[in-house]
Write a protein that holds these residues in place. Structure first.
Motif, PDB file in Angstrom:
ATOM      1  N   LEU A  98       6.822   3.890  -0.790  1.00  0.00           N
ATOM      2  CA  LEU A  98       5.367   4.005  -0.829  1.00  0.00           C
ATOM      3  C   LEU A  98       5.077   5.339  -1.495  1.00  0.00           C
ATOM      4  O   LEU A  98       5.504   6.387  -1.007  1.00  0.00           O
TER       5      LEU A  98
ATOM      6  N   GLU B 226      -3.496  11.537  -4.075  1.00  0.00           N
ATOM      7  CA  GLU B 226      -4.869  11.708  -3.597  1.00  0.00           C
ATOM      8  C   GLU B 226      -5.255  10.514  -2.721  1.00  0.00           C
ATOM      9  O   GLU B 226      -4.712  10.337  -1.660  1.00  0.00           O
ATOM     10  N   SER B 227      -6.140   9.666  -3.193  1.00  0.00           N
ATOM     11  CA  SER B 227      -6.591   8.582  -2.329  1.00  0.00           C
ATOM     12  C   SER B 227      -6.010   7.225  -2.711  1.00  0.00           C
ATOM     13  O   SER B 227      -6.489   6.191  -2.275  1.00  0.00           O
ATOM     14  N   VAL B 228      -4.969   7.254  -3.517  1.00  0.00           N
ATOM     15  CA  VAL B 228      -4.381   5.992  -3.982  1.00  0.00           C
ATOM     16  C   VAL B 228      -2.920   5.918  -3.553  1.00  0.00           C
ATOM     17  O   VAL B 228      -2.189   6.903  -3.650  1.00  0.00           O
ATOM     18  N   CYS B 229      -2.501   4.746  -3.085  1.00  0.00           N
ATOM     19  CA  CYS B 229      -1.090   4.526  -2.761  1.00  0.00           C
ATOM     20  C   CYS B 229      -0.608   3.243  -3.430  1.00  0.00           C
ATOM     21  O   CYS B 229      -1.394   2.318  -3.633  1.00  0.00           O
ATOM     22  N   VAL B 230       0.661   3.221  -3.785  1.00  0.00           N
ATOM     23  CA  VAL B 230       1.256   1.999  -4.333  1.00  0.00           C
ATOM     24  C   VAL B 230       2.619   1.775  -3.680  1.00  0.00           C
ATOM     25  O   VAL B 230       3.336   2.715  -3.358  1.00  0.00           O
ATOM     26  N   LEU B 231       2.930   0.499  -3.468  1.00  0.00           N
ATOM     27  CA  LEU B 231       4.272   0.125  -3.038  1.00  0.00           C
ATOM     28  C   LEU B 231       5.099  -0.125  -4.294  1.00  0.00           C
ATOM     29  O   LEU B 231       4.584  -0.675  -5.274  1.00  0.00           O
TER      30      LEU B 231
END
Lengths: 288, 234
Positions: free
Chosen positions: A143, A147-152
Motif C-alpha cells: 500500500l 498526501e491524501s491518495v493511496c494505491v494498492l
C-alpha cells in the motif's frame, strides 16, 4: 562513499548488496509510484543471516510503511518461492521515518526501501556445497500513499540470485537496520499484572543523541500511550523510557505475545536503531 | 519473528484482505468513554474531546444521517449486535477498486456470515471523510460510497459523518476500521475485518461468539488501511 561503506560494514554488519548487480527483475508500470525488484545477490547480516533483498523504488512524495504502519497504512507483504529445502523467515525492515502528526502518526519510507528476507539453505548441506545461485520467485504487495491518495500495488518477480557474498557492496540507502541492544542499554519489564511497564534505560553523556521508542504491532500487546514515538526522560546521567502496556494473551495469534519495538538513536534515518524484543512475564489477566 | 513471517508469507498480493493483520489496536482509555457521551446529530457535545472507544466500555452514542436520508441512532439498536465499519470510496483497501474490502467481495462474505450467525445483528458503514476531499462534497462522497455498496449487492446503510465527530469519538483511524458493539452497548471488538490472508474473519467470529454468549477473542486486532481524512479542527 567509502565512509558510508565502512559505517555500514562496521555498524550494521551487512556484507553485501551489490548496486552493480542491480535489480534483475524490474517490474511494474512506470506510471505507478512503486517499482519492486529482487537484487541479484544475497546479503549477510551481523547476526549471521543471509538475506534476499527486495528493493522498492518509491516515486517522490510517495511512501511505503514499516511493519507497524502506525495510525494508518499497511506494510509491504512478501511471499518467496525458494528451491527445495530453502526456507524464508520474517522480513527485516530498516529504521523507518516518523511521519505525520499526533493522531495521524505513521512510520514508513520515502524514496527507497530495501526489505531483507533472511533465507536458510537446506538442512545438512555443508556450507561449501550450497548452490552458488538459486532461483527465487516473489509475490509482493504494498500500500503506497501520498498526501491524501493511496494505491494498492503488487508484483510477481523472479530472479537468479547469487548466494556468494560480493567483495564490494553498499546499500541503496543509508538507513539503519536494527540490531540487538548493546550492554549499555537495558530493557526490562517492571510491575505486575495489569500495571506492567516496559522500561528502557541507557547511560548518556553530553552530546548523546536523542532517544525515542516506537512500538511494533504485536497481537496481544497493547501499549497504553498510543502509537508513539515515545521520548526518553533524562534522569541524571541516564535516560529512561517507561511504557505502560497491557497484555491480552487471548488476542495473540501465534504463541505468547512479545514486547517489540525500535529504540531510535538520533533523528536521522541513518542513525542507529536497536531492536527491543522481550517476553513479558506470564501473569493471570482478568477481563478488561 | 516467526509470527510475522507466517502472517506475511500467508498473505499474497492483489487482495485487500492481505493487508488486515492481527495485532493490537492502540487505544487510550479516557474517563470520557465510561460515560459514553452522545456525539453527532442533535446530541453532539460541543468541545468534547475523546481519544476513542475502549473495549469493555460503553460505545459512544451517535446520531447520524444516512445517504438514504434516514436517521440512525445507535441507541435504537440496543439489544442487537452492531457492526460499525469506517469506509471511504476512494481508498483501495476499503471501497476503492476491485482489490478493496468491498470490491473484492470480502465485505459481502462478511455480511453474509454476520447474518448467518445472528440475523438480528446490524451492519452500518460510516464515512467520516471531510467535505472537499478529492474535490467531492461529503454528500457526493457518501453517495459514491453507497454506490460501492449497491454494486456489491448489499443494502448496508451508509452514514455520513462529515464533521468527523463520531469518527473521533470512536478513535477510527483507517478505512476500514471496525468497531463492534454488543446488545448492552458495550464495545467488544476494535480492529480489522479479517486476518491478512482472509482466513480468519474477525467480524463474523465476534458476532458468532456474542450470539453464543461467549467472549470475543481476539477483541483487538491491528487496523490497516488508508488514514481517514478528517475535517480540520476536529
Amino acid at each position: 562513499m567509502i565512509r558510508s561503506r565502512s559505517i555500514l560494514r562496521a555498524v550494521y554488519g551487512l556484507w553485501t548488496l551489490v548496486l552493480a548487480a542491480g535489480p534483475v527483475a524490474a517490474m511494474g508500470d512506470p506510471a505507478k509510484p512503486i517499482a519492486a525488484s529482487i537484487v541479484g545477490q544475497l546479503v549477510g547480516t551481523n547476526a549471521g543471516a543471509h538475506c534476499v533483498v527486495i528493493r522498492f523504488a518509491i516515486e517522490p512524495k510517495w511512501h511505503l510503511y514499516w511493519s507497524n504502519p502506525g495510525d494508518s497504512g499497511a506494510p509491504p507483504t512478501v511471499q518467496l518461492t525458494l528451491p527445495t529445502g530453502w526456507r524464508a523467515h520474517a522480513p527485516l525492515f530498516p529504521r523507518p521515518t516518523i511521519m505525520g502528526k499526533a493522531g495521524d502518526r505513521t512510520f514508513g519510507y520515502e524514496n527507497s526501501l530495501d526489505l531483507l528476507v533472511p533465507v536458510t539453505p537446506p538442512a545438512g548441506v555443508p556450507a561449501g556445497e550450497v548452490a552458488r545461485s538459486i532461483a527465487i520467485g516473489a509475490k509482493i504487495g504494498w500500500l503506497a500513499c501520498k498526501e491524501s491518495v493511496c494505491v494498492l500495488g503488487n508484483s510477481e518477480l523472479s530472479a537468479e540470485v547469487s548466494t556468494e557474498p560480493a567483495p564490494d557492496a553498499v546499500l541503496s540507502t543509508l538507513r539503519s537496520y536494527p540490531t540487538r541492544l548493546p550492554p549499555s542499554i537495558s530493557a526490562s519489564v517492571e510491575g505486575v499484572s495489569e500495571h506492567q511497564s516496559l522500561v528502557i534505560s541507557a547511560k548518556v553523556s553530553a552530546g548523546s543523541p536523542a532517544i525515542q521508542f516506537i512500538p511494533d504491532a504485536v497481537a496481544g500487546i497493547e501499549f497504553l500511550d498510543g502509537t508513539g514515538p515515545m521520548h526518553a526522560t533524562v534522569l541524571g546521567d541516564r535516560v529512561m523510557i517507561r511504557l505502560a502496556f497491557a497484555l491480552h494473551p487471548q488476542d495473540a495469534v501465534d504463541g505468547p505475545p512479545r514486547l517489540r519495538g525500535l529504540l531510535l538513536m538520533g533523528s536521522k534515518d541513518s542513525d542507529l536503531a536497536y531492536q527491543i524484543d522481550l517476553a513479558p512475564p506470564v501473569v493471570p489477566v482478568g477481563p478488561r | 519473528m516467526r509470527m510475522n513471517y507466517k502472517a506475511i508469507t500467508a498473505s499474497v498480493v492483489a487482495s485487500a484482505a492481505l493487508l488486515f493483520a492481527a495485532a493490537p489496536q492502540d487505544a487510550t482509555e479516557g474517563d470520557a468513554h465510561k460515560h459514553a457521551p452522545p456525539v453527532g446529530g442533535a446530541h453532539k457535545e460541543k468541545g468534547h474531546k475523546n481519544a476513542g472507544a475502549v473495549i469493555g466500555h460503553p460505545a459512544p452514542e451517535f446520531t447520524l444521517t444516512g445517504v438514504d436520508g434516514k436517521t440512525y441512532n445507535l441507541a435504537d439498536y440496543k439489544g442487537s449486535t452492531v457492526v460499525l465499519e469506517w469506509f471511504c470510496s476512494t481508498c483501495p483497501v476499503s471501497g476503492g477498486g476491485d482489490g478493496s474490502y468491498w470490491g473484492s467481495g470480502s465485505a459481502s462474505k462478511t455480511i453474509a456470515g454476520v447474518k448467518a450467525a445472528d440475523p438480528s445483528a446490524v451492519y452500518l458503514s460510516i464515512n467520516s471523510t471531510k467535505d472537499g476531499h478529492q474535490g467531492k462534497t461529503s454528500a457526493e462522497e457518501g453517495a459514491a460510497s453507497a454506490a460501492v455498496i449497491t454494486k456489491a449487492g448489499q443494502t448496508v446503510p451508509m452514514l455520513v459523518d462529515a464533521d468527523g465527530k463520531v469518527g473521533h469519538a470512536y478513535g477510527a483511524k483507517t478505512t476500514p476500521h471496525v468497531f463492534i458493539v454488543d446488545g448492552t452497548g458495550t464495545v467488544v471488538y476494535i480492529g480489522a475485518p479479517a486476518s491478512d490472508d482472509g482466513a480468519t474473519n474477525y467480524i463474523v467470529n465476534a458476532v458468532t461468539a456474542l450470539k453464543a454468549g461467549k467472549p470475543v477473542e481476539p477483541s483487538t486486532t491491528k487496523n490497516k488501511g488508508c488514514g481517514i481524512k478528517y475535517a480540520k479542527g476536529q
